[in-house]
Enzyme design. Structure first.
Site, PDB file in Angstrom:
ATOM      1  N   TRP A  11       0.855  -1.195   0.000  1.00 31.62           N
ATOM      2  CA  TRP A  11       0.000   0.000   0.000  1.00 31.62           C
ATOM      3  C   TRP A  11       0.887   1.241   0.000  1.00 31.62           C
ATOM      4  O   TRP A  11       1.849   1.317   0.785  1.00 31.62           O
ATOM      5  CB  TRP A  11      -0.886  -0.043   1.257  1.00 31.62           C
ATOM      6  CG  TRP A  11      -1.791   1.132   1.457  1.00 31.62           C
ATOM      7  CD1 TRP A  11      -2.583   1.726   0.524  1.00 31.62           C
ATOM      8  CD2 TRP A  11      -2.011   1.848   2.685  1.00 31.62           C
ATOM      9  NE1 TRP A  11      -3.292   2.754   1.096  1.00 31.62           N
ATOM     10  CE2 TRP A  11      -2.961   2.857   2.411  1.00 31.62           C
ATOM     11  CE3 TRP A  11      -1.506   1.737   3.977  1.00 31.62           C
ATOM     12  CZ2 TRP A  11      -3.412   3.741   3.389  1.00 31.62           C
ATOM     13  CZ3 TRP A  11      -1.950   2.615   4.942  1.00 31.62           C
ATOM     14  CH2 TRP A  11      -2.902   3.612   4.645  1.00 31.62           C
TER      15      TRP A  11
ATOM     16  N   ASP B  50      -1.238  -6.021   9.049  1.00 31.99           N
ATOM     17  CA  ASP B  50      -2.211  -5.039   8.592  1.00 31.99           C
ATOM     18  C   ASP B  50      -3.456  -5.812   8.158  1.00 31.99           C
ATOM     19  O   ASP B  50      -3.405  -6.621   7.237  1.00 31.99           O
ATOM     20  CB  ASP B  50      -1.645  -4.215   7.426  1.00 31.99           C
ATOM     21  CG  ASP B  50      -2.552  -3.028   7.096  1.00 31.99           C
ATOM     22  OD1 ASP B  50      -3.731  -3.034   7.505  1.00 31.99           O
ATOM     23  OD2 ASP B  50      -2.081  -2.085   6.425  1.00 31.99           O
TER      24      ASP B  50
ATOM     25  N   LYS C  90     -13.651  -0.402   5.719  1.00 29.11           N
ATOM     26  CA  LYS C  90     -14.165  -1.137   4.555  1.00 29.11           C
ATOM     27  C   LYS C  90     -15.310  -2.062   4.961  1.00 29.11           C
ATOM     28  O   LYS C  90     -16.383  -2.011   4.377  1.00 29.11           O
ATOM     29  CB  LYS C  90     -13.053  -1.972   3.907  1.00 29.11           C
ATOM     30  CG  LYS C  90     -11.693  -1.323   3.902  1.00 29.11           C
ATOM     31  CD  LYS C  90     -11.576  -0.190   2.917  1.00 29.11           C
ATOM     32  CE  LYS C  90     -10.247   0.504   3.132  1.00 29.11           C
ATOM     33  NZ  LYS C  90      -9.882   1.433   2.118  1.00 29.11           N
TER      34      LYS C  90
HETATM   35  C1  LMR Z   1      -6.663   2.483  -0.423  1.00 27.75           C
HETATM   36  O1  LMR Z   1      -5.652   1.770  -0.442  1.00 27.75           O
HETATM   37  O2  LMR Z   1      -7.124   2.999  -1.460  1.00 27.75           O
HETATM   38  C2  LMR Z   1      -7.381   2.725   0.858  1.00 27.75           C
HETATM   39  O3  LMR Z   1      -6.759   2.049   1.894  1.00 27.75           O
HETATM   40  C3  LMR Z   1      -7.613   4.156   1.157  1.00 27.75           C
HETATM   41  C4  LMR Z   1      -6.376   4.908   1.513  1.00 27.75           C
HETATM   42  O4  LMR Z   1      -6.363   5.533   2.568  1.00 27.75           O
HETATM   43  O5  LMR Z   1      -5.403   4.883   0.743  1.00 27.75           O
END
Ligand code: LMR
Length: 398
Positions: A130, A211, A246
């Site tokens: 992420w 996570d 989510k």
């Molecule tokens: C995402 O990966 O799009 C979500 O977890 C929202 C974010 O805060 O980035």
């Protein structure tokens, strides 16, 4: 003060939403940020949450501060959700949970806490991960390194590569792992692979930081916690950042939790005392509303059942859109095989679209996709799927 300072670049994910909102093209589609849309293209408040909120508004008697660690009943319910109601780790008190402002808040509190006690540790993240993981831990002062995860050639996990990378992580470092619905790839480990990763964590002595932001979007709320249960049973120290953004669609209520699991209840209590110090000098104590609504759903068996059904509905709709996307591209004569998108789990697909294609789609079709090719499959609907498939088919020919 700011005259000589360059503007900061837009956020890799939330910056796309800012640009999307300004886009005047009526056909625009936002496949960037991980937010669930129903088939009408809206992000509704779940029915179970509406019911919980209604009762809350009628009965709530105060807006007084929560404790630094948040609502203890919320924390207890979160633990049951993460590890199972009958889990030894819950009964023994080896887990300490604080209510955090979203999953991001949980990660940041955890990062600040770890920095205090492991100042020289490196944080290891999957390649890719992420976009915000590195930013959060870098902001807490950590050096960051990658471990091998995704193999673009097979569209799967390079598990041998991952395992040897994790075997080389020094004792005392921290390894961030995605419990389910890996963001951005949508590719998860099998139960057997989790056993092997856990065995390496135990033998090498690094600290797992799990996570767990997408519980329920893989196979279901219970099935998705397998890995978390395995870590809990191992009797080691680890952390879990979890979120109701989510699975309860509580995005803007910032409702998450940080759970610290230790070998003994005494150690967990020490961990809790320090995490409270970390929170007090950051945001003092968490916002209450989302946690109270989540807790009401978790505590009430009828609301819980309703929630399970609503999570299943979201999960199944995303799966149906995976199929629609793959079939839609194939029926347009796209030669590239996208069938792997059907096997990916959760909200996201690492689509395999190149950055050039991603940029072309944004410029020419107002379709917004995260750099690297991550698509929020939950942003596809029956109203936009043909437009998106046509556009991708055209982009791949350019
Ligand atoms: C995402 O990966 O799009 C979500 O977890 C929202 C974010 O805060 O980035």
């Amino acid at each position: 003060m700011w005259k000589e300072i360059d503007a900061a670049p837009a956020d890799a994910i939330l910056g796309l939403t800012e640009a999307f909102k300004k886009d005047a093209n009526p056909s625009k589609v936002n496949l960037g940020v991980g937010v669930y849309k129903d088939d009408q293209g809206t992000t509704p408040v779940l029915k179970c949450i509406k019911a919980a909120e209604k009762a809350l508004i009628e009965t709530q008697a105060t807006k007084g501060y929560l404790p630094i660690s948040g609502d203890p009943a919320y924390a207890a319910n979160v633990q049951k959700l993460l590890f199972g109601a009958d889990s030894e780790v819950v009964a023994s008190g080896r887990a300490a949970t604080i209510q955090s402002p979203g999953g991001t808040g949980a990660l940041r509190v955890g990062a600040d806490l770890l920095k205090k006690f492991k100042p020289d540790a490196t944080l290891w993240v999957s390649a890719p991960t992420w976009a915000n993981h590195k930013g959060i831990f870098a902001a807490a002062g950590f050096a960051i390194n990658d471990y091998i995860y995704y193999n673009p050639a097979t569209k799967g996990v390079d598990f041998d590569g991952m395992l040897s990378a994790l075997e080389a992580v020094p004792a005392g470092d921290i390894v961030l792992l995605h419990v389910c619905c890996h963001n951005p790839t949508g590719i998860d480990l099998s139960a057997d692979q989790w056993d092997q990763v856990l065995a390496v964590a135990v033998s090498k002595g690094w600290t797992p930081f799990l996570d767990f932001a997408y519980q329920g979007f893989g196979d279901g709320l219970e099935a998705d916690r397998d890995a978390a249960e395995k870590f809990a049973a191992a009797g080691i120290d680890f952390l879990v950042a979890s979120s109701f953004s989510k699975n309860m669609a509580l995005y803007n209520e910032r409702t998450g939790a940080l759970t610290l699991v230790s070998p003994t209840a005494e150690e967990a209590a020490v961990a809790m005392s320090h995490v409270k110090k970390t929170i007090r000098v950051n945001y003092s104590n968490p916002p209450a509303h989302g946690g109270l609504a989540a807790r009401a759903v978790l505590e009430d068996s009828a609301l819980y059942e309703q929630w399970v059904g609503e999570v299943a509905e979201m999960r199944e709709r995303i799966k149906a859109m995976r199929t629609a996307l793959v079939d839609g591209l194939a029926s347009r004569g796209v030669e590239q095989d996208f069938s792997y998108i059907k096997e990916q789990r959760g909200m996201f697909s690492l689509s395999g679209l190149s950055d050039e294609v991603v940029a072309w789609l944004r410029e020419n079709k107002s379709i917004y996709i995260v750099k690297g090719g991550r698509i929020n499959v939950a942003g596809l609907t029956s109203a936009n799927i043909d437009y998106v498939c046509d556009a991708i088919a055209e982009a791949l020919k350019v």
